[in-house]
Design a protein around this motif. Structure first.
Motif, mmCIF file in Angstrom:
data_model
loop_
_atom_site.group_PDB
_atom_site.id
_atom_site.type_symbol
_atom_site.label_atom_id
_atom_site.label_comp_id
_atom_site.label_asym_id
_atom_site.label_seq_id
_atom_site.Cartn_x
_atom_site.Cartn_y
_atom_site.Cartn_z
ATOM 1 N N ASP A 102 8.806 43.043 24.083
ATOM 2 C CA ASP A 102 8.020 44.230 23.717
ATOM 3 C C ASP A 102 6.579 44.168 24.222
ATOM 4 O O ASP A 102 5.646 44.498 23.489
ATOM 5 C CB ASP A 102 8.026 44.433 22.198
ATOM 6 C CG ASP A 102 9.431 44.560 21.634
ATOM 7 O OD1 ASP A 102 10.278 45.170 22.309
ATOM 8 O OD2 ASP A 102 9.678 44.039 20.530
ATOM 9 N N VAL A 103 6.394 43.730 25.463
ATOM 10 C CA VAL A 103 5.045 43.658 26.031
ATOM 11 C C VAL A 103 4.554 45.070 26.324
ATOM 12 O O VAL A 103 5.276 45.891 26.889
ATOM 13 C CB VAL A 103 5.018 42.802 27.312
ATOM 14 C CG1 VAL A 103 3.648 42.840 27.972
ATOM 15 C CG2 VAL A 103 5.404 41.364 26.989
ATOM 16 N N CYS A 116 -2.789 42.693 27.691
ATOM 17 C CA CYS A 116 -1.512 43.217 27.209
ATOM 18 C C CYS A 116 -1.124 42.443 25.952
ATOM 19 O O CYS A 116 -1.649 41.361 25.691
ATOM 20 C CB CYS A 116 -0.439 43.061 28.278
ATOM 21 S SG CYS A 116 -0.854 43.893 29.839
ATOM 22 N N THR A 117 -0.199 42.991 25.186
ATOM 23 C CA THR A 117 0.238 42.363 23.946
ATOM 24 C C THR A 117 1.761 42.267 23.940
ATOM 25 O O THR A 117 2.435 43.201 24.340
ATOM 26 C CB THR A 117 -0.216 43.205 22.732
ATOM 27 O OG1 THR A 117 -1.624 43.389 22.808
ATOM 28 C CG2 THR A 117 0.121 42.523 21.431
ATOM 29 N N GLY A 118 2.264 41.136 23.487
ATOM 30 C CA GLY A 118 3.700 40.943 23.362
ATOM 31 C C GLY A 118 4.012 40.246 22.058
ATOM 32 O O GLY A 118 3.116 39.916 21.277
ATOM 33 N N HIS A 119 5.289 40.031 21.822
ATOM 34 C CA HIS A 119 5.734 39.374 20.594
ATOM 35 C C HIS A 119 6.616 38.183 20.932
ATOM 36 O O HIS A 119 7.500 38.290 21.770
ATOM 37 C CB HIS A 119 6.507 40.364 19.713
ATOM 38 C CG HIS A 119 5.653 41.483 19.231
ATOM 39 N ND1 HIS A 119 5.540 42.673 19.918
ATOM 40 C CD2 HIS A 119 4.833 41.583 18.173
ATOM 41 C CE1 HIS A 119 4.703 43.461 19.280
ATOM 42 N NE2 HIS A 119 4.258 42.823 18.221
ATOM 43 N N GLY A 160 6.153 45.007 32.283
ATOM 44 C CA GLY A 160 7.499 44.543 32.621
ATOM 45 C C GLY A 160 7.496 43.253 33.415
ATOM 46 O O GLY A 160 8.280 42.332 33.145
ATOM 47 N N ARG A 161 6.611 43.168 34.399
ATOM 48 C CA ARG A 161 6.547 41.958 35.228
ATOM 49 C C ARG A 161 6.035 40.785 34.405
ATOM 50 O O ARG A 161 6.563 39.672 34.509
ATOM 51 C CB ARG A 161 5.637 42.212 36.421
ATOM 52 C CG ARG A 161 5.512 41.077 37.400
ATOM 53 C CD ARG A 161 6.665 40.928 38.377
ATOM 54 N NE ARG A 161 7.006 42.131 39.082
ATOM 55 C CZ ARG A 161 6.451 42.561 40.219
ATOM 56 N NH1 ARG A 161 5.508 41.845 40.793
ATOM 57 N NH2 ARG A 161 6.839 43.673 40.772
ATOM 58 N N ALA A 162 5.007 40.995 33.589
ATOM 59 C CA ALA A 162 4.473 39.901 32.763
ATOM 60 C C ALA A 162 5.541 39.409 31.783
ATOM 61 O O ALA A 162 5.707 38.206 31.594
ATOM 62 C CB ALA A 162 3.229 40.356 32.023
ATOM 63 N N GLN A 163 6.281 40.325 31.183
ATOM 64 C CA GLN A 163 7.318 39.929 30.236
ATOM 65 C C GLN A 163 8.409 39.121 30.932
ATOM 66 O O GLN A 163 8.848 38.092 30.419
ATOM 67 C CB GLN A 163 7.935 41.159 29.584
ATOM 68 C CG GLN A 163 9.038 40.823 28.591
ATOM 69 C CD GLN A 163 9.509 42.030 27.811
ATOM 70 O OE1 GLN A 163 8.690 42.800 27.328
ATOM 71 N NE2 GLN A 163 10.805 42.202 27.692
ATOM 72 N N SER A 164 8.821 39.537 32.112
ATOM 73 C CA SER A 164 9.910 38.829 32.790
ATOM 74 C C SER A 164 9.471 37.474 33.334
ATOM 75 O O SER A 164 10.286 36.560 33.450
ATOM 76 C CB SER A 164 10.475 39.682 33.925
ATOM 77 O OG SER A 164 9.570 39.788 34.991
ATOM 78 N N ARG A 165 8.203 37.307 33.660
ATOM 79 C CA ARG A 165 7.734 36.037 34.229
ATOM 80 C C ARG A 165 7.041 35.132 33.214
ATOM 81 O O ARG A 165 6.707 34.001 33.525
ATOM 82 C CB ARG A 165 6.794 36.315 35.404
ATOM 83 C CG ARG A 165 7.537 36.979 36.560
ATOM 84 C CD ARG A 165 6.659 37.122 37.738
ATOM 85 N NE ARG A 165 6.296 35.819 38.255
ATOM 86 C CZ ARG A 165 6.726 35.324 39.401
ATOM 87 N NH1 ARG A 165 7.534 36.015 40.148
ATOM 88 N NH2 ARG A 165 6.321 34.145 39.814
ATOM 89 N N TYR A 166 6.809 35.622 31.995
ATOM 90 C CA TYR A 166 6.131 34.815 30.984
ATOM 91 C C TYR A 166 6.980 33.597 30.621
ATOM 92 O O TYR A 166 6.468 32.523 30.372
ATOM 93 C CB TYR A 166 5.854 35.656 29.736
ATOM 94 C CG TYR A 166 4.767 35.092 28.864
ATOM 95 C CD1 TYR A 166 3.442 35.428 29.087
ATOM 96 C CD2 TYR A 166 5.054 34.231 27.817
ATOM 97 C CE1 TYR A 166 2.430 34.915 28.301
ATOM 98 C CE2 TYR A 166 4.048 33.720 27.026
ATOM 99 C CZ TYR A 166 2.738 34.065 27.267
ATOM 100 O OH TYR A 166 1.735 33.552 26.493
#
Length: 124
Positions: free
Chosen positions: A76-77, A93-96, A58-64
């Motif tokens: 969707d991380v 981790c993996t995201g789109h 969640g943190r990586a997705q919001s700060r990416y």
């Protein structure tokens, strides 16, 4: 004389706006976080305290992608496991991206204590 003061004022004002914008970008685009280890955020990985993978994701997705000109937007991380509270521990981790492509997000622990983990991720 009056017009040269005006020009100097305009140039000084523009330089100040650029400096504040650069500082804001730097502060908002950081990829390092310190997260407390408590009953809601802690899991166990290989017998070690670890930060929950959901929290890391969640943190990586919001700060990416904190600002339109910093990084790509990801969604969707997912992190396959928690992040061990051990300095040097890593997880990928993996995201789109919005175009549907997959992005790997390497995450590593900078330092850890009994109460918190300082970690960072890499933008690719």
């Amino acid at each position: 004389m009056q017009s040269s003061r005006f020009v100097i004022g305009v140039i000084g004002g523009a330089a100040a706006v650029v400096a504040v914008g650069a500082l804001g970008t730097h502060l908002l685009s950081g990829t390092q976080s310190t997260t407390g280890l408590d009953a809601h955020s802690t899991v166990t990985v290989d017998g070690h305290k670890a930060l929950s993978g959901d929290i890391v994701a969640g943190r990586a997705q919001s700060r990416y992608h904190p600002l339109p000109w910093v990084g790509d937007k990801v969604s969707d991380v997912i992190c396959p496991t928690g992040l061990k509270a051990v300095a040097g521990a890593t997880v990928t981790c993996t995201g789109h991206r919005s175009d549907g492509s997959t992005v790997s997000i390497p995450v590593s622990v900078v330092k850890a204590s009994a109460d918190s983990v300082t970690w960072k991720f890499e933008r690719s």
